[in-house]
Design a protein around this motif. Structure first.
Motif, short mmCIF file in Angstrom:
data_model
loop_
_atom_site.label_atom_id
_atom_site.label_comp_id
_atom_site.label_asym_id
_atom_site.label_seq_id
_atom_site.Cartn_x
_atom_site.Cartn_y
_atom_site.Cartn_z
N VAL A 252 -30.27 107.74 32.69
CA VAL A 252 -30.32 106.83 31.54
C VAL A 252 -28.98 106.11 31.41
O VAL A 252 -28.92 104.90 31.20
CB VAL A 252 -30.65 107.60 30.24
CG1 VAL A 252 -30.53 106.69 29.04
CG2 VAL A 252 -32.04 108.19 30.32
N LEU A 253 -27.90 106.89 31.55
CA LEU A 253 -26.56 106.31 31.44
C LEU A 253 -26.34 105.23 32.50
O LEU A 253 -25.83 104.15 32.19
CB LEU A 253 -25.52 107.43 31.59
CG LEU A 253 -24.05 106.99 31.50
CD1 LEU A 253 -23.73 106.54 30.09
CD2 LEU A 253 -23.13 108.11 31.91
N SER A 256 -27.84 101.92 31.72
CA SER A 256 -27.44 101.18 30.53
C SER A 256 -26.25 100.24 30.77
O SER A 256 -25.70 99.71 29.82
CB SER A 256 -27.13 102.16 29.40
OG SER A 256 -25.99 102.90 29.73
N PHE A 257 -25.85 100.07 32.03
CA PHE A 257 -24.75 99.14 32.31
C PHE A 257 -25.26 97.95 33.12
O PHE A 257 -26.16 98.09 33.95
CB PHE A 257 -23.67 99.84 33.14
CG PHE A 257 -22.95 100.91 32.38
CD1 PHE A 257 -21.93 100.59 31.51
CD2 PHE A 257 -23.30 102.24 32.54
CE1 PHE A 257 -21.27 101.58 30.81
CE2 PHE A 257 -22.65 103.23 31.85
CZ PHE A 257 -21.63 102.90 30.98
N LYS A 262 -18.61 99.37 36.91
CA LYS A 262 -18.43 100.16 35.69
C LYS A 262 -19.47 101.27 35.62
O LYS A 262 -19.15 102.42 35.30
CB LYS A 262 -18.58 99.21 34.49
CG LYS A 262 -18.05 99.79 33.19
CD LYS A 262 -18.11 98.71 32.14
CE LYS A 262 -17.87 99.25 30.76
NZ LYS A 262 -18.05 98.23 29.73
N ILE A 266 -18.38 105.18 35.27
CA ILE A 266 -18.70 105.97 34.08
C ILE A 266 -19.70 107.08 34.44
O ILE A 266 -19.57 108.22 33.99
CB ILE A 266 -19.28 105.07 32.96
CG1 ILE A 266 -18.36 103.89 32.68
CG2 ILE A 266 -19.54 105.87 31.70
CD1 ILE A 266 -17.07 104.20 32.04
N VAL A 269 -18.03 109.98 36.07
CA VAL A 269 -17.38 110.83 35.08
C VAL A 269 -18.40 111.77 34.45
O VAL A 269 -18.20 112.98 34.35
CB VAL A 269 -16.68 109.97 33.99
CG1 VAL A 269 -16.27 110.82 32.81
CG2 VAL A 269 -15.47 109.27 34.57
N TYR A 270 -19.57 111.20 34.07
CA TYR A 270 -20.58 112.03 33.41
C TYR A 270 -21.16 113.05 34.40
O TYR A 270 -21.47 114.18 34.01
CB TYR A 270 -21.70 111.16 32.83
CG TYR A 270 -22.72 111.97 32.06
CD1 TYR A 270 -22.41 112.50 30.82
CD2 TYR A 270 -23.98 112.24 32.59
CE1 TYR A 270 -23.32 113.26 30.12
CE2 TYR A 270 -24.89 113.00 31.89
CZ TYR A 270 -24.55 113.51 30.65
OH TYR A 270 -25.46 114.27 29.96
N ILE B 147 -17.80 108.22 26.51
CA ILE B 147 -18.64 107.73 27.60
C ILE B 147 -19.64 106.71 27.07
O ILE B 147 -19.78 105.60 27.60
CB ILE B 147 -19.39 108.89 28.29
CG1 ILE B 147 -18.40 109.83 29.00
CG2 ILE B 147 -20.39 108.36 29.31
CD1 ILE B 147 -19.05 111.03 29.63
N LYS B 150 -18.81 103.03 26.29
CA LYS B 150 -18.61 102.07 27.38
C LYS B 150 -19.85 101.23 27.63
O LYS B 150 -19.77 100.17 28.24
CB LYS B 150 -18.23 102.81 28.66
CG LYS B 150 -16.87 103.46 28.60
CD LYS B 150 -15.79 102.40 28.63
CE LYS B 150 -14.52 102.97 28.03
NZ LYS B 150 -13.55 101.91 27.73
N SER B 151 -21.01 101.73 27.21
CA SER B 151 -22.22 100.92 27.40
C SER B 151 -22.55 100.26 26.07
O SER B 151 -21.91 100.51 25.06
CB SER B 151 -23.37 101.78 27.87
OG SER B 151 -24.15 102.19 26.77
N ASN B 152 -23.58 99.42 26.09
CA ASN B 152 -23.90 98.70 24.85
C ASN B 152 -24.96 99.41 24.03
O ASN B 152 -25.34 98.94 22.98
CB ASN B 152 -24.37 97.28 25.20
CG ASN B 152 -23.34 96.59 26.08
OD1 ASN B 152 -22.14 96.75 25.87
ND2 ASN B 152 -23.81 95.87 27.09
N SER B 153 -25.47 100.56 24.54
CA SER B 153 -26.59 101.20 23.85
C SER B 153 -26.17 101.96 22.59
O SER B 153 -26.99 102.22 21.73
CB SER B 153 -27.30 102.17 24.79
OG SER B 153 -27.44 101.58 26.04
N LEU B 157 -27.59 106.40 22.91
CA LEU B 157 -27.13 106.97 24.19
C LEU B 157 -26.27 108.21 23.94
O LEU B 157 -26.35 109.18 24.69
CB LEU B 157 -26.34 105.92 24.96
CG LEU B 157 -25.99 106.30 26.39
CD1 LEU B 157 -27.24 106.46 27.22
CD2 LEU B 157 -25.08 105.26 27.01
#
Lengths: 349, 217
Positions: A252-253, A256-257, A262, A266, A269-270, B147, B150-153, B157
């Motif tokens: 999901v993470l 979302s970019f 990027k 990110i 890292v997660y 974390i 950093k995204s727009n959600s 999120l």
């Protein structure tokens, strides 16, 4: 062809464990006994039901009721009814094996063809009326025939599902390996952001999730046959479901970019954070609470009586085989992702 | 570094004071959800009290922490990173959030106890566990908020990322607080505390290893 050997090895090992693990029969064992309650001093007749046994053409067929290591009683008459059924008659001694008013007895059936078959603690012995003509005495078990054929052990409750150990446990092992390799690629990606590192990290994590789902499914099937339900909300089951959720959050993470670089950084890292949180989820917490799962909540894990040496010939190759196959799958996926990235670049130009 | 951290905590506090509606929102959330629980249960069994308390605490915490990174704009963050050391910012936010979460925990405890009767057998022990919870949640949520920011959600999120990760901490806390409630008598709860602190320490170490890769854009 030069780099193919480990892929072939992985496939061969899995084929070997599939064929061997599925076809090698279980050792003869005892499935049931009727009746399950008797009294001292009486003459008792039992119907013993065997599994994979060959009672009919067994020479030296004997049956014992065992109270402890030095107190047992041999059957005065053993009559086979069929290959899996026999009737054993016991003349029980007047005294209890110890001071308790109740004692569990283990049934032991022995013959040349079947070896030693045991049904632990199934018959309950209680104090009965004293028969003065009865001269039967407790004694220790003598001269048992042993069987040395290459068979998997027979365990009550587990029975044929014991074979699942070759699939369920190696799937989790391979999952841990693949997640670990994914984390290494994530670390590499943080140190030096390259498309190939990111693609590999994603590919290995995807295959890890797939293996985790398969591990959960094989575990649920095993649980249905041994614990009674597919999902009994056991701590180990819950924690593995949460572990899969942690990794789904990873995808999901990533999604979302908009920015590729990027997203790679990110999510790397997660990924490291998620892998570290997997250790308390799968290792520490299940050990703290009651669990039905072996190795947790005070239950014995692999080893001891449950992991017979015959099974090790298949379990250890299965660990290697599934891990190699998982790495192979991840490799193909990573190559696909790298190619996809190149194509995208080409089209965008 | 220590000076920096103190100033940054003071800054967080001043910002909080300027946005009193955010604190008021949390207070409202706690009271209204406790009222719903009360209206549904009337007499809460201890077992459920334990579960409900931690659920309320979890959601109140995530709303409180979401402010720290997610709802800040990236311009002011960039400005801050140039003024102070990034690790100092992270430490300041963690300490501030731990304090805030501890207060939220006390608040939830007081409100829930007023409505449903004091169910806790050993209040001192329970408050100690609340402090442990504040530390654990703060470490976990602050980092996942960093974390998610950093995204727009945004906040959605944050919940997706942090809930699975916080479960080991939460499970230990539920077991510990069952002790304080008198549900179970476990004299060896000290090992559970050590387990919890070990998980905290591991997450904290990872946070500091990984944060340098996170804040830069």
């Amino acid at each position: 062809m030069k780099n193919m050997w480990w892929k072939l090895l992985g496939a061969a090992l899995i084929l070997y464990t599939l064929i061997g693990g599925m076809t090698i029969p279980l050792k003869p064992g005892l499935a049931d006994i009727i009746p399950t309650a008797i009294k001292t001093g009486e003459k008792a007749e039992f119907l013993v039901i065997g599994y994979n046994t060959n009672f009919e053409q067994s020479e030296g067929l004997t049956a014992w009721l065992k109270a402890d290591s030095i107190r047992s009683i041999e059957a005065i008459k053993v009559v086979p009814q069929s290959a899996t059924e026999l009737v054993a008659t016991f003349l029980l001694p007047n005294d209890m094996p110890n001071a308790n008013s109740f004692h569990p007895l283990t049934v032991v059936v022995n013959s040349k063809a079947d070896g030693i078959c045991v049904l632990p603690g199934q018959v309950a012995l209680q104090k009965g009326v004293i028969d003065t003509l009865n001269t039967s005495q407790w004694s220790s078990i003598k001269s048992l025939h042993r069987k040395t054929d290459f068979n998997f052990p027979y365990r009550n409750i587990l029975v044929e599902t014991i074979r699942n150990i070759f699939y369920h446990v190696p799937l989790w092992f391979a999952m841990a390996m693949v997640f670990f390799i994914g984390v290494i690629y994530s670390i590499l990606n943080l140190r030096n952001p390259l498309v190939k590192y990111d693609a590999n990290a994603v590919a290995f994590t995807e295959i890890g999730v797939l293996l985790g789902v398969l591990g959960t499914i094989t575990g649920a099937i095993w649980a249905k046959n041994t614990w009674g339900q597919y999902w009994s909300w056991d701590i180990k089951q819950n924690m593995s479901a949460i572990a899969i959720m942690v990794y789904l959050a990873y995808f999901v993470l990533r999604g979302s970019f908009d920015d590729r670089e990027k997203s790679a950084r990110i999510s790397a890292v997660y990924n490291i954070f998620a892998f570290a949180s997997l250790i308390p989820l799968l290792v520490i917490i299940p050990r703290m609470t009651e669990s039905l799962h072996p190795g947790n909540g005070g239950n014995p894990g692999m080893g001891g009586e449950d992991l017979d040496h015959t099974m090790k010939y298949f379990l250890y190759p299965a660990f290697i085989g599934w891990t190699l196959l998982a790495v192979w799958m991840s490799n193909i996926r990573a190559r696909f992702l790298i190619l996809k990235d190149k194509m995208m670049l080409k089209f965008n130009q | 570094m220590v000076q920096e951290i103190i100033h940054l905590i003071a800054k967080e506090f001043r910002l909080e004071m300027r946005r009193k509606h955010a604190l008021g929102g949390i207070l409202l959330y706690v009271i209204s959800s406790v009222y719903i629980v009360y209206a549904g249960f009337f007499n809460i069994p201890k077992q459920s009290w334990n579960a409900i308390f931690w659920i309320l605490m979890l959601f109140a915490s995530i709303n409180a922490v979401a402010k720290s990174f997610v709802q800040e704009n990236s311009g002011s963050q960039l400005y801050l990173y140039q003024l102070a050391h990034p690790s100092a910012i992270l430490i300041a936010k963690m300490i501030y959030n731990a304090g805030l979460l501890f207060l939220i925990g006390i608040l939830t405890f007081v409100v829930l106890s007023t409505f449903t009767g004091d169910q806790v057998r050993d209040t001192g022990m329970f408050i100690g566990f609340l402090a442990l919870a504040a530390i654990g949640f703060s470490i976990c949520f602050t980092f996942t908020a960093a974390i998610a920011s950093k995204s727009n959600s945004g906040t959605g999120l944050l919940a997706i990322l942090s809930f699975p990760v916080v479960i080991p901490i939460l499970m230990s806390l539920v077991k510990l607080s069952a002790n304080a409630l008198g549900l179970i008598m476990d004299s060896s709860y000290f090992t559970d505390i050590l387990n919890l602190l070990a998980i905290d320490a591991m997450m904290l170490a990872l946070t500091f290893l990984l944060f340098p890769y996170l804040w830069r854009d």
